[in-house]
Design a protein around this motif. Structure first.
Motif, PDB file in Angstrom:
ATOM      1  N   PHE A   1       0.834  -1.196   0.000  1.00 14.24           N
ATOM      2  CA  PHE A   1       0.000   0.000   0.000  1.00 14.24           C
ATOM      3  C   PHE A   1       0.873   1.253   0.000  1.00 14.24           C
ATOM      4  O   PHE A   1       0.577   2.239  -0.670  1.00 14.24           O
ATOM      5  CB  PHE A   1      -0.909  -0.009   1.229  1.00 14.24           C
ATOM      6  N   ALA A   2       1.990   1.207   0.741  1.00 13.89           N
ATOM      7  CA  ALA A   2       2.870   2.370   0.850  1.00 13.89           C
ATOM      8  C   ALA A   2       3.728   2.579  -0.390  1.00 13.89           C
ATOM      9  O   ALA A   2       4.011   3.716  -0.763  1.00 13.89           O
ATOM     10  CB  ALA A   2       3.756   2.232   2.089  1.00 13.89           C
ATOM     11  N   ASP A   3       4.155   1.455  -1.025  1.00 16.12           N
ATOM     12  CA  ASP A   3       5.160   1.652  -2.074  1.00 16.12           C
ATOM     13  C   ASP A   3       4.824   1.095  -3.460  1.00 16.12           C
ATOM     14  O   ASP A   3       5.548   1.360  -4.410  1.00 16.12           O
ATOM     15  CB  ASP A   3       6.521   1.100  -1.616  1.00 16.12           C
ATOM     16  N   ARG A   4       3.749   0.329  -3.623  1.00 13.86           N
ATOM     17  CA  ARG A   4       3.429  -0.200  -4.953  1.00 13.86           C
ATOM     18  C   ARG A   4       2.869   0.905  -5.843  1.00 13.86           C
ATOM     19  O   ARG A   4       1.892   1.581  -5.470  1.00 13.86           O
ATOM     20  CB  ARG A   4       2.408  -1.334  -4.847  1.00 13.86           C
ATOM     21  N   PRO A   5       3.444   1.137  -7.005  1.00  9.40           N
ATOM     22  CA  PRO A   5       2.948   2.203  -7.878  1.00  9.40           C
ATOM     23  C   PRO A   5       1.482   1.994  -8.250  1.00  9.40           C
ATOM     24  O   PRO A   5       1.070   0.881  -8.591  1.00  9.40           O
ATOM     25  CB  PRO A   5       3.852   2.092  -9.120  1.00  9.40           C
ATOM     26  N   ILE A   6       0.726   3.074  -8.182  1.00  8.45           N
ATOM     27  CA  ILE A   6      -0.699   2.999  -8.528  1.00  8.45           C
ATOM     28  C   ILE A   6      -0.886   2.601  -9.989  1.00  8.45           C
ATOM     29  O   ILE A   6      -1.828   1.888 -10.337  1.00  8.45           O
ATOM     30  CB  ILE A   6      -1.391   4.348  -8.245  1.00  8.45           C
ATOM     31  N   ARG A   7       0.031   3.030 -10.857  1.00 15.27           N
ATOM     32  CA  ARG A   7      -0.102   2.720 -12.294  1.00 15.27           C
ATOM     33  C   ARG A   7      -0.077   1.219 -12.564  1.00 15.27           C
ATOM     34  O   ARG A   7      -0.553   0.775 -13.606  1.00 15.27           O
ATOM     35  CB  ARG A   7       0.998   3.413 -13.088  1.00 15.27           C
ATOM     36  N   ASP A   8       0.481   0.434 -11.610  1.00 14.72           N
ATOM     37  CA  ASP A   8       0.518  -1.014 -11.789  1.00 14.72           C
ATOM     38  C   ASP A   8      -0.848  -1.653 -11.582  1.00 14.72           C
ATOM     39  O   ASP A   8      -1.026  -2.839 -11.877  1.00 14.72           O
ATOM     40  CB  ASP A   8       1.511  -1.653 -10.808  1.00 14.72           C
ATOM     41  N   MET A   9      -1.809  -0.878 -11.058  1.00 13.99           N
ATOM     42  CA  MET A   9      -3.098  -1.470 -10.691  1.00 13.99           C
ATOM     43  C   MET A   9      -4.283  -0.898 -11.451  1.00 13.99           C
ATOM     44  O   MET A   9      -5.348  -1.510 -11.482  1.00 13.99           O
ATOM     45  CB  MET A   9      -3.331  -1.285  -9.182  1.00 13.99           C
ATOM     46  N   THR A  10      -4.113   0.263 -12.060  1.00 16.07           N
ATOM     47  CA  THR A  10      -5.290   0.934 -12.624  1.00 16.07           C
ATOM     48  C   THR A  10      -5.868   0.255 -13.859  1.00 16.07           C
ATOM     49  O   THR A  10      -7.018   0.521 -14.223  1.00 16.07           O
ATOM     50  CB  THR A  10      -4.953   2.404 -12.958  1.00 16.07           C
ATOM     51  N   ASP A  11      -5.116  -0.598 -14.521  1.00 13.33           N
ATOM     52  CA  ASP A  11      -5.683  -1.326 -15.657  1.00 13.33           C
ATOM     53  C   ASP A  11      -6.597  -2.460 -15.209  1.00 13.33           C
ATOM     54  O   ASP A  11      -7.442  -2.924 -15.983  1.00 13.33           O
ATOM     55  CB  ASP A  11      -4.569  -1.905 -16.540  1.00 13.33           C
ATOM     56  N   ASN A  12      -6.428  -2.902 -13.970  1.00 16.17           N
ATOM     57  CA  ASN A  12      -7.172  -4.071 -13.480  1.00 16.17           C
ATOM     58  C   ASN A  12      -8.237  -3.745 -12.447  1.00 16.17           C
ATOM     59  O   ASN A  12      -9.060  -4.605 -12.121  1.00 16.17           O
ATOM     60  CB  ASN A  12      -6.194  -5.084 -12.878  1.00 16.17           C
ATOM     61  N   PHE A  13      -8.208  -2.521 -11.909  1.00 17.70           N
ATOM     62  CA  PHE A  13      -9.160  -2.166 -10.853  1.00 17.70           C
ATOM     63  C   PHE A  13      -9.797  -0.821 -11.157  1.00 17.70           C
ATOM     64  O   PHE A  13      -9.118   0.120 -11.576  1.00 17.70           O
ATOM     65  CB  PHE A  13      -8.460  -2.121  -9.489  1.00 17.70           C
ATOM     66  N   ASP A  14     -11.116  -0.728 -10.926  1.00 17.74           N
ATOM     67  CA  ASP A  14     -11.852   0.513 -11.159  1.00 17.74           C
ATOM     68  C   ASP A  14     -11.752   1.467  -9.976  1.00 17.74           C
ATOM     69  O   ASP A  14     -11.659   2.680 -10.146  1.00 17.74           O
ATOM     70  CB  ASP A  14     -13.337   0.207 -11.432  1.00 17.74           C
TER      71      ASP A  14
ATOM     72  N   ASP B   1      -2.811   5.921  -0.947  1.00 16.92           N
ATOM     73  CA  ASP B   1      -2.082   6.754  -0.003  1.00 16.92           C
ATOM     74  C   ASP B   1      -1.728   8.058  -0.717  1.00 16.92           C
ATOM     75  O   ASP B   1      -1.246   8.033  -1.859  1.00 16.92           O
ATOM     76  CB  ASP B   1      -0.802   6.002   0.416  1.00 16.92           C
ATOM     77  N   HIS B   2      -1.938   9.211  -0.084  1.00 22.44           N
ATOM     78  CA  HIS B   2      -1.828  10.489  -0.802  1.00 22.44           C
ATOM     79  C   HIS B   2      -0.452  10.812  -1.380  1.00 22.44           C
ATOM     80  O   HIS B   2      -0.384  11.553  -2.373  1.00 22.44           O
ATOM     81  CB  HIS B   2      -2.294  11.646   0.097  1.00 22.44           C
ATOM     82  N   PRO B   3       0.690  10.330  -0.829  1.00 18.58           N
ATOM     83  CA  PRO B   3       1.962  10.687  -1.469  1.00 18.58           C
ATOM     84  C   PRO B   3       2.099  10.218  -2.917  1.00 18.58           C
ATOM     85  O   PRO B   3       2.986  10.677  -3.640  1.00 18.58           O
ATOM     86  CB  PRO B   3       3.012  10.011  -0.569  1.00 18.58           C
ATOM     87  N   HIS B   4       1.218   9.321  -3.348  1.00 19.32           N
ATOM     88  CA  HIS B   4       1.268   8.818  -4.723  1.00 19.32           C
ATOM     89  C   HIS B   4       0.625   9.767  -5.736  1.00 19.32           C
ATOM     90  O   HIS B   4       0.761   9.548  -6.940  1.00 19.32           O
ATOM     91  CB  HIS B   4       0.560   7.464  -4.818  1.00 19.32           C
ATOM     92  N   VAL B   5      -0.088  10.806  -5.270  1.00 17.25           N
ATOM     93  CA  VAL B   5      -0.901  11.559  -6.229  1.00 17.25           C
ATOM     94  C   VAL B   5      -0.063  12.309  -7.265  1.00 17.25           C
ATOM     95  O   VAL B   5      -0.519  12.517  -8.396  1.00 17.25           O
ATOM     96  CB  VAL B   5      -1.887  12.524  -5.529  1.00 17.25           C
ATOM     97  N   GLY B   6       1.146  12.724  -6.900  1.00 19.85           N
ATOM     98  CA  GLY B   6       2.002  13.393  -7.877  1.00 19.85           C
ATOM     99  C   GLY B   6       2.329  12.500  -9.043  1.00 19.85           C
ATOM    100  O   GLY B   6       2.238  12.908 -10.217  1.00 19.85           O
TER     101      GLY B   6
ATOM    102  N   TYR C   1      -0.786  11.887 -11.129  1.00 18.68           N
ATOM    103  CA  TYR C   1      -1.038  13.025 -12.008  1.00 18.68           C
ATOM    104  C   TYR C   1      -0.127  12.962 -13.230  1.00 18.68           C
ATOM    105  O   TYR C   1      -0.579  13.141 -14.369  1.00 18.68           O
ATOM    106  CB  TYR C   1      -0.812  14.321 -11.227  1.00 18.68           C
ATOM    107  N   GLN C   2       1.148  12.685 -13.003  1.00 17.95           N
ATOM    108  CA  GLN C   2       2.110  12.611 -14.097  1.00 17.95           C
ATOM    109  C   GLN C   2       1.778  11.475 -15.064  1.00 17.95           C
ATOM    110  O   GLN C   2       1.894  11.615 -16.282  1.00 17.95           O
ATOM    111  CB  GLN C   2       3.511  12.428 -13.514  1.00 17.95           C
ATOM    112  N   ASP C   3       1.336  10.331 -14.509  1.00 16.74           N
ATOM    113  CA  ASP C   3       1.048   9.160 -15.336  1.00 16.74           C
ATOM    114  C   ASP C   3      -0.348   9.195 -15.955  1.00 16.74           C
ATOM    115  O   ASP C   3      -0.643   8.413 -16.866  1.00 16.74           O
ATOM    116  CB  ASP C   3       1.180   7.884 -14.492  1.00 16.74           C
ATOM    117  N   GLY C   4      -1.212  10.068 -15.436  1.00 20.18           N
ATOM    118  CA  GLY C   4      -2.566  10.172 -15.975  1.00 20.18           C
ATOM    119  C   GLY C   4      -3.420   8.939 -15.734  1.00 20.18           C
ATOM    120  O   GLY C   4      -4.271   8.602 -16.569  1.00 20.18           O
ATOM    121  N   VAL C   5      -3.231   8.275 -14.589  1.00 22.77           N
ATOM    122  CA  VAL C   5      -3.903   6.990 -14.373  1.00 22.77           C
ATOM    123  C   VAL C   5      -5.191   7.090 -13.563  1.00 22.77           C
ATOM    124  O   VAL C   5      -5.947   6.118 -13.476  1.00 22.77           O
ATOM    125  CB  VAL C   5      -2.946   5.991 -13.690  1.00 22.77           C
ATOM    126  N   LEU C   6      -5.471   8.258 -12.964  1.00 27.05           N
ATOM    127  CA  LEU C   6      -6.680   8.410 -12.163  1.00 27.05           C
ATOM    128  C   LEU C   6      -7.634   9.412 -12.805  1.00 27.05           C
ATOM    129  O   LEU C   6      -7.208  10.335 -13.505  1.00 27.05           O
ATOM    130  CB  LEU C   6      -6.342   8.871 -10.740  1.00 27.05           C
TER     131      LEU C   6
END
Length: 372
Positions: A38-51, A56-61, A64-69
């Motif tokens: 939860f703390a360190d897995r990149p969000i971009r690794d999950m957005t193709d498989n989960f809606d 965790d908020h430190p990931h939002v930068g 934003y850069q990856d355009g995944v949310l």
């Protein structure tokens, strides 16, 4: 996708089941990842498989850069969004706002707070660091110091001192860094070495289930679960964190979670509706808390029912939450966090000299800023 703890998983399942009663054509099923992931897995690794993702908020930068949310400040939700902002616990809601967009809604509020066993000590808990040291000399103190938490303590003490951290190109002033690491090394020498290998859940499990467990923890992300009857053998009472030089808890590193929607979701309207619904006052102070969650909405923190069920967890720690510090969220911050915790951890274990640790932390920080 959420995180693997009853606080993170159970309320999402319960909320989804209730939402399905209102919307019979909608099915939301949840999977979970470890607290470390939860703390360190990149969000971009999950957005193709989960809606829907609890993040965790430190990931939002990076998000934003990856355009995944998908941004949640959409048309027609202005009043609801403003209400959530007004009723944020500390900076919980604002922590998911980046570059003018709301990338998640706060559903869980947390920061390092104090915890104690009422059967092992009085309610006269330490308000400042010298009192914590006195308890530690009697072997009554323990707190989580795995790398990520060692870094959070390092940052929290620095901020409590009123010193700047992670501003511009400088992570921390040399004299301040030396002072904070010396303070950490001093108390580590007075505690059980297993603290260096435990996260906040491990400390609370130890406190709550061992007859002769630690009496007091000055810093640890709070979990209302352990303050509720029947969750552990010895229910834990939570309180404001101690200050370093005076009785002021400000500066602990805000955590908690937010619910986000993947940009690849085919049913964004439904997913966004669920996100607003689960973040709402009514659900947060009712179903969400009752299912084991730790709400992020002020309505729950001010609720007599929620406080009576948790030994006044919310009222006892509100000051710490409302004065907590917001970590940097620039793209590249997670890279810094991943490595910096190991450096602080090695230093307080006396595997690395303080000056070498500060030099390395500064190098890692500058590199992470260049990559953002």
């Amino acid at each position: 996708m959420t995180w693997d703890h009853r606080r993170g998983f159970d309320p999402m399942v319960a909320a989804s089941e209730d939402y399905a009663k209102l919307h019979p054509d909608v099915v939301i099923s949840w999977e979970k990842r470890s607290l470390q992931a939860f703390a360190d897995r990149p969000i971009r690794d999950m957005t193709d498989n989960f809606d829907l993702l609890v993040i965790d908020h430190p990931h939002v930068g990076e998000c934003y850069q990856d355009g995944v949310l998908a941004p949640l400040n959409v048309g027609g939700r202005e009043k609801e969004l403003a209400e959530l902002d007004r009723n944020s616990i500390g900076l919980s809601h604002q922590s998911y706002n980046f570059e003018g967009q709301q990338w998640a809604l706060a559903i869980d509020a947390a920061t390092p707070v104090a915890a104690f066993r009422a059967d092992l000590m009085s309610n006269d808990v330490p308000a400042q660091w010298d009192d914590v040291l006195r308890l530690a000399r009697h072997r009554k103190v323990a707190f989580a110091l795995v790398p990520i938490n060692a870094l959070m303590v390092f940052m929290g003490i620095t901020n409590n001192l009123g010193e700047k951290i992670a501003v511009g190109d400088q992570l921390i002033a040399r004299e301040t860094g030396q002072f904070v690491l010396e303070k950490m090394k001093e108390i580590v020498a007075l505690m059980d070495p297993q603290c260096l290998d435990l996260d906040p859940i491990g400390i609370l499990d130890w406190m709550g289930n061992a007859v002769d467990g630690p009496a007091y923890s000055p810093f640890g992300y709070g979990y209302t679960n352990y303050s509720r009857n029947g969750y552990c053998q010895y229910p834990i009472t939570f309180a404001d964190a101690p200050g370093v030089r005076c009785a002021d808890p400000r500066g602990t590193v805000i955590g908690g979670t937010g619910i986000a929607v993947s940009n690849t979701c085919r049913f964004k309207d439904v997913a966004i509706d669920f996100a607003y619904w689960v973040a709402s006052a009514e659900i947060q102070k009712g179903l969400y808390f009752e299912s084991g969650g730790q709400p992020g909405h002020a309505a729950a923190w001010e609720s007599d029912i929620c406080n009576e069920a948790s030994r006044n967890f919310f009222r006892n720690t509100r000051r710490t939450l409302d004065t907590a510090w917001l970590r940097p969220r620039y793209p590249g911050y997670i890279e810094f966090q991943d490595h910096a915790g190991d450096i602080v951890h090695a230093c307080i274990k006396s595997e690395l000299r303080i000056n070498s640790a500060l030099d390395t932390l500064q190098d890692i920080y500058r590199h992470s800023r260049r990559s953002s």
